[in-house]
Motif scaffolding. Structure first.
Motif, PDB file in Angstrom:
ATOM      1  N   THR B 406       0.851  -1.186   0.000  1.00 30.86           N
ATOM      2  CA  THR B 406       0.000   0.000   0.000  1.00 30.86           C
ATOM      3  C   THR B 406       0.881   1.229   0.000  1.00 30.86           C
ATOM      4  N   ALA B 407       0.599   2.132  -0.923  1.00 29.61           N
ATOM      5  CA  ALA B 407       1.417   3.341  -1.021  1.00 29.61           C
ATOM      6  C   ALA B 407       1.261   4.182   0.231  1.00 29.61           C
ATOM      7  N   LYS B 408       2.303   4.953   0.556  1.00 33.49           N
ATOM      8  CA  LYS B 408       2.217   5.890   1.661  1.00 33.49           C
ATOM      9  C   LYS B 408       1.149   6.928   1.343  1.00 33.49           C
ATOM     10  N   TYR B 409       0.547   7.466   2.390  1.00 32.83           N
ATOM     11  CA  TYR B 409      -0.515   8.460   2.201  1.00 32.83           C
ATOM     12  C   TYR B 409      -0.026   9.605   1.310  1.00 32.83           C
ATOM     13  N   THR B 410      -0.730   9.856   0.234  1.00 36.88           N
ATOM     14  CA  THR B 410      -0.477  10.895  -0.774  1.00 36.88           C
ATOM     15  C   THR B 410       0.886  10.827  -1.466  1.00 36.88           C
ATOM     16  N   GLU B 411       1.518   9.677  -1.468  1.00 39.03           N
ATOM     17  CA  GLU B 411       2.705   9.595  -2.324  1.00 39.03           C
ATOM     18  C   GLU B 411       2.243   9.321  -3.750  1.00 39.03           C
ATOM     19  N   VAL B 412       3.162   9.499  -4.704  1.00 42.01           N
ATOM     20  CA  VAL B 412       2.801   9.256  -6.104  1.00 42.01           C
ATOM     21  C   VAL B 412       2.351   7.811  -6.261  1.00 42.01           C
ATOM     22  N   ASN B 413       1.200   7.647  -6.872  1.00 36.51           N
ATOM     23  CA  ASN B 413       0.650   6.299  -7.013  1.00 36.51           C
ATOM     24  C   ASN B 413       1.132   5.685  -8.320  1.00 36.51           C
ATOM     25  N   PRO B 414       1.934   4.629  -8.247  1.00 36.40           N
ATOM     26  CA  PRO B 414       2.442   4.028  -9.489  1.00 36.40           C
ATOM     27  C   PRO B 414       1.336   3.426 -10.339  1.00 36.40           C
ATOM     28  N   GLY B 415       0.140   3.300  -9.751  1.00 40.44           N
ATOM     29  CA  GLY B 415      -0.970   2.719 -10.503  1.00 40.44           C
ATOM     30  C   GLY B 415      -1.311   3.512 -11.755  1.00 40.44           C
ATOM     31  N   LEU B 416      -1.060   4.810 -11.728  1.00 35.92           N
ATOM     32  CA  LEU B 416      -1.439   5.631 -12.881  1.00 35.92           C
ATOM     33  C   LEU B 416      -0.577   5.325 -14.114  1.00 35.92           C
ATOM     34  N   PRO B 417       0.755   5.431 -14.027  1.00 37.93           N
ATOM     35  CA  PRO B 417       1.542   5.068 -15.223  1.00 37.93           C
ATOM     36  C   PRO B 417       1.454   3.590 -15.571  1.00 37.93           C
ATOM     37  N   THR B 418       1.157   2.760 -14.566  1.00 40.61           N
ATOM     38  CA  THR B 418       1.091   1.321 -14.826  1.00 40.61           C
ATOM     39  C   THR B 418       0.050   0.985 -15.881  1.00 40.61           C
ATOM     40  N   ILE B 419      -0.992   1.820 -15.979  1.00 38.15           N
ATOM     41  CA  ILE B 419      -2.034   1.591 -16.981  1.00 38.15           C
ATOM     42  C   ILE B 419      -1.413   1.429 -18.357  1.00 38.15           C
ATOM     43  N   VAL B 420      -0.325   2.190 -18.619  1.00 32.92           N
ATOM     44  CA  VAL B 420       0.326   2.073 -19.923  1.00 32.92           C
ATOM     45  C   VAL B 420       1.543   1.166 -19.852  1.00 32.92           C
ATOM     46  N   THR B 421       2.412   1.403 -18.864  1.00 31.11           N
ATOM     47  CA  THR B 421       3.698   0.704 -18.897  1.00 31.11           C
ATOM     48  C   THR B 421       3.539  -0.796 -18.726  1.00 31.11           C
TER      49      THR B 421
END
Lengths: 83, 859
Positions: B406-421
């Motif tokens: 689980t990502a730290k509170y309000t850190e950049v969520n890798p889930g967003l770029p993962t959609i493409v990468t």
């Protein structure tokens, strides 16, 4: 058709696409997803294309075959399978 | 306040609710429908039995048990049940009286169903017994007829010595039957008998035990009942045997009875007189007839009752489950007896606060209460839970990330770029237009029939594919693109554009001679790999060099991109030391080695080495000698290369001590400065004396919730009571130093190993391409050797084989493997560059999520 300028032109094209994608992404709670996905996809695809293009720009080896029929290069091909 | 995007987890607020006691249930129920609040447990020290609403939960548990009983009965009797989806899922919260009615009703129904069931079972048991008796009467009759002819023989054998073969076959006895005919009664001979039925598999043991205990003093007849007998209790079919045992002496008979009963045999009363036996059979038959009438009636009544229940059972289940979870949530609240209010603390996304307030207002208005429900925002130093709002498209990708941590509170969520990468790196390994098309098609079908598929029962494998259907769609689409780039469709070439190569035949060309291609002057194949490379002698030579470099450049791009997020994170968490002590030296280190390598690859490609009459330098050796012999360049790439490489190596080496020492020493300096000024961390315990500490503990134990104890209800109150739960860490230099040493070593070594790790892109795409070529050659290609009608049949057969193997091996198996490799590249290679993790997942109280978890069996 395609030469060294292709890279520059393609960069301009993808940059333009990214800009359009950035501003034309549908507003709302999914705007970030649209932007990120479109821009990242465009650059990933461009990168892949550019690498392939560059690798063939000044090739160091040429294709070689030993199984060609003499008709292959424009001559009349006999009926039958071509596979 | 910005809107919540997938880029960071949503802003969370800790709220305090003051709810009037009367409408507690309604409020929680409305919030459950809303599903955006995670209630904290305010009575952590109270056990489950001591909580306020244990009584209600017990009652609901009982109702739930009754409903489950109905369901098991409905399933047992194969009665159709109305599906969960035929009801409106967002049913309004039922009122308390409705719940009471439901409880009473289900109580009554349970008794009714139970009594019906009981009588049905009793009747069924009776029927079984009667059937068995009938069999015994019928079979035993035969025995008696045989036996009567042999009384003399039986007598003799019983009287004779113990080695006599008493337990003989029925067949044996058959031979000498019918001959006697003297109607000598058994009782005259003092011979008694026992008749009954026993399960067939126990027969052997039964015989043996009888033989041993009675030392052979018996005569036994048995026969198999051809029809299976249904056990009413277990609803199973059992095969049974009828047996009749003759022996003399009352004690022995009693013994036989006991043994039979202990082995699970049922003993039935059979009269030895054939007339009486006939009467018995008649009687049994008529009783069976009556019984089956009654049974039919009972069964119809039971079925009607269960069908009636089945029509609304799913809805009742939902109501009860919701109600139960409401009380479970209410149990987390604390009660303020002075004000007669319930007090709750809950995390919720800051952006949902408005919606929550209006919902609460609605509930209040409906109840007509004058006392409003108060929502306070409290400042806290607690770590808020991480909440990434997803939709059905992003859910799969976010799950990939959350599976790692689980990502730290309000850190950049890798889930967003993962959609493409994620799908893109998959596609680099899976690149084939045809296979990608099949995958995209399968995913599109799952998306098109989303609703019916989601409601149907799914097995594990399909469930996984269905869950990741949007990932699969992206993977398929990108695979089609990379397939075009690799110029592969089911391993065959795609000649989209004119080739940049022309075959140059020698003048005396004969088939079998080597032909070299000649380049079309000034023309480069515009899109993807030239199709003339297909099926050439040296295509692997070319494509290996190309794909290897492709992997390195892709890996470099992906890692640089991921490393940049650590800069964004440092900016967001306002820790400049992470920029100067970690991000900048790390980035310089990485770029001066691998950025330089990528530069060299591209530079080498852009030079026409034959035109300038220079040998093309090997890049691998260049990189190795850059470290082994800095400054000497055997095959120059460009002028001044040696000097530049020395500078780059030095720059990279200088980053190592910066990475090692800058951050820990800066932190120590900062800490010492703060100490010198007399500040200390909130909640940092400094024990002055033992008495003081004991006092502290006493106070905390006495009221547990100091923020309430002072009745200080203004929203600005700082809650510090749970500080010693370990949320604050004391500064310790050695720990920071060790942490940083590990980080530095890991980072530097990983730069090398992770870059090498991206070579899996090359390896897997090579394997995939070769495998599909081999499959083509082994199957479909052979079919083209035939002609005529055989050719048609062969093509059909070979095509089916080829197609099935393509789906099973190349799409499913290879796809899974490529997906796992892509997963690894994200979890290890990319996320290690910026992911902090250690977050707490947000688990809101939501009926929807709860029902999804619990109602899967009701589908």
């Amino acid at each position: 058709m395609a030469n060294g300028w292709s890279i520059i032109i393609s960069i301009i094209f993808v940059a333009a696409f990214s800009a359009v994608a950035w501003f034309a992404s549908p507003k709302g709670e999914n705007q970030t997803i649209w932007r990120s996905t479109l821009v990242l996809s465009a650059w990933s695809c461009w990168l892949m294309w550019a690498i392939t293009f560059l690798a063939q720009w000044h090739p160091l080896i040429v294709p070689e075959r030993t199984d060609l029929r003499s008709q292959y290069n424009g001559g009349p091909s006999p009926s039958g399978s071509r596979f | 306040m910005g809107k919540d995007t997938l880029f960071r987890s949503a802003d969370m607020t800790l709220t305090q609710l003051y709810v009037a006691n009367e409408i507690g249930r309604e409020v929680v129920s409305a919030l459950g429908e809303l599903g955006s609040m995670q209630f904290r447990d305010l009575n952590p020290d109270t056990s489950a039995f001591q909580r306020t609403f244990t009584q209600e939960i017990r009652r609901l548990d009982n109702v739930e048990r009754q409903l489950n009983y109905f369901r098991s009965q409905i399933e047992k009797n194969d009665i159709p049940m109305r599906s969960l989806y035929e009801f409106d899922n967002r049913m309004a919260a039922p009122s308390a009286t409705e719940i009471d009615e439901l409880a009473d009703r289900s109580q009554g129904l349970e008794q009714r169903v139970q009594s019906l069931n009981e009588s049905y079972e009793t009747l069924k048991k009776r029927e079984t017994e009667l059937t068995e008796w009938r069999w015994v009467l019928r079979e035993a009759g035969g025995f008696f007829d045989h036996a009567r002819g042999q009384t003399e023989e039986i007598r003799q054998s019983i009287d004779s010595s113990d080695d006599a073969p008493l337990l003989r076959d029925v067949e044996n006895a058959n031979g000498s039957a019918e001959q006697g005919g003297h109607q000598q009664s058994f009782s005259v001979m003092n011979i008694g008998f026992v008749a009954g039925v026993i399960p067939r598999e126990r027969m052997a043991a039964f015989e043996r035990i009888l033989w041993r205990t009675l030392r052979g003093n018996l005569y036994m007849n048995q026969s198999e009942i051809p029809d299976a007998i249904i056990d009413p209790e277990k609803n199973e079919e059992i095969h049974k045997n009828v047996f009749v045992i003759f022996a003399h002496g009352k004690e022995i008979i009693a013994k036989i009875r006991k043994i039979s009963e202990s082995l699970g045999a049922d003993i039935y009363n059979v009269d030895e007189n054939s007339e009486l036996r006939r009467d018995q059979i008649h009687e049994v038959n008529s009783r069976l007839q009556d019984l089956s009438n009654v049974l039919g009636n009972t069964k119809r009544t039971l079925d009607a009752e269960l069908t009636q229940i089945g029509r609304s059972l799913a809805a009742w289940m939902i109501v009860i489950k919701k109600e139960k979870s409401v009380y479970q949530t209410l149990n987390r609240f604390s009660y303020d007896p002075a004000r007669k209010t319930l007090v709750a603390e809950a995390w919720c996304p800051t952006n949902s606060l408005g919606l929550i307030k209006s919902t609460l207002q609605d509930v209040n208005d409906r109840a007509g209460l004058t006392v409003p429900t108060i929502v306070n925002q409290i400042e806290t130093s607690k770590t808020p839970p991480t909440y990434n709002k997803t939709n059905k498209f992003t859910l799969g990708f976010q799950t990939i990330i959350d599976a790692y941590g689980t990502a730290k509170y309000t850190e950049v969520n890798p889930g967003l770029p993962t959609i493409v990468t994620f799908p893109f790196l998959f596609a680099v390994m899976f690149g084939d237009f045809g296979h990608g098309f099949i995958m995209a098609l399968a995913a599109a079908a799952m998306i098109y029939w989303e609703k019916p598929l989601a409601r149907g029962k799914q097995d594990e494998l399909f469930g996984m594919a269905f869950y990741g259907r949007y990932i699969m769609l992206m993977m398929g689409v990108f695979s089609m693109y990379t397939g075009l780039i690799y110029c592969d469709a089911f391993s065959k070439e795609l000649s989209l554009f004119p080739s940049m190569w022309e075959w140059e035949y020698p003048a005396d060309y004969k088939p079998g001679m080597k032909v070299e291609a000649k380049r079309v002057e000034g023309y480069t194949y515009p899109f993807g790999l030239d199709w003339r490379w297909h099926d050439t002698e040296n295509d692997l030579l070319f494509s290996n060099s190309y794909k290897m470099k492709l992997s390195i450049i892709m890996g470099w791009a992906h890692m640089t991109y991921s490393l940049l997020w650590s800069y964004v994170n440092a900016r967001h968490f306002k820790s400049p030391i992470d920029i100067f002590g970690n991000f900048i030296p790390g980035m310089i280190f990485f770029q001066s080695i691998f950025g330089y390598l990528v530069f060299c690859i591209i530079y080498k490609w852009s030079i026409d080495w034959y035109a300038i009459n220079q040998p093309p330098p090997g890049l691998l050796n260049m990189l190795i000698y850059m470290f082994l012999k800095p400054g000497t360049v055997t095959e120059p790439l460009y002028s001044g290369q040696g000097t530049l490489q020395v500078i780059l190596v030095l720059v990279a080496l200088v980053q190592v001590p910066i990475l090692l020492f800058l951050k820990p020493f800066y932190l120590r300096w900062e800490h010492n400065r703060a100490r010198a000024k007399g500040y200390r961390g909130i909640g940092e315990t400094t024990t002055v004396s033992a008495v003081d500490q004991a006092d502290d503990e006493h106070e905390a134990g006495a009221n547990g919730r100091p923020s309430f104890a002072d009745s200080d209800f203004d929203g600005g109150a700082m809650i510090t009571q749970d500080m010693n739960e370990g949320e604050h860490e004391e500064f310790e230099f050695s720990e920071v130093m060790i942490h940083q040493v590990i980080h530095t070593i890991e980072f530097c070594l990983n730069c090398v190993s992770h870059t090498a790790s991206y070579l899996r892109l090359w390896a897997l795409s090579l394997a995939h391409q070769q495998l599909s070529t081999v499959l083509w050659k082994m199957t479909l290609k052979n079919a083209f050797a035939f002609s005529g009608i055989t050719g048609i049949i062969m093509i059909f057969i070979f095509f089916s084989v080829w197609f099935c193997l393509t789906i099973a091996v190349l799409v499913v198996m290879e796809g899974t493997s490529a997906m796992l490799h892509s997963l690894r590249l994200h979890w290890v290679e990319a996320m290690s560059k910026h992911f902090i993790g250690e977050g707490i997942p947000f688990e809101p109280f939501s009926f929807e999520a709860m029902l999804e978890d619990e109602m899967t069996e009701l589908k």
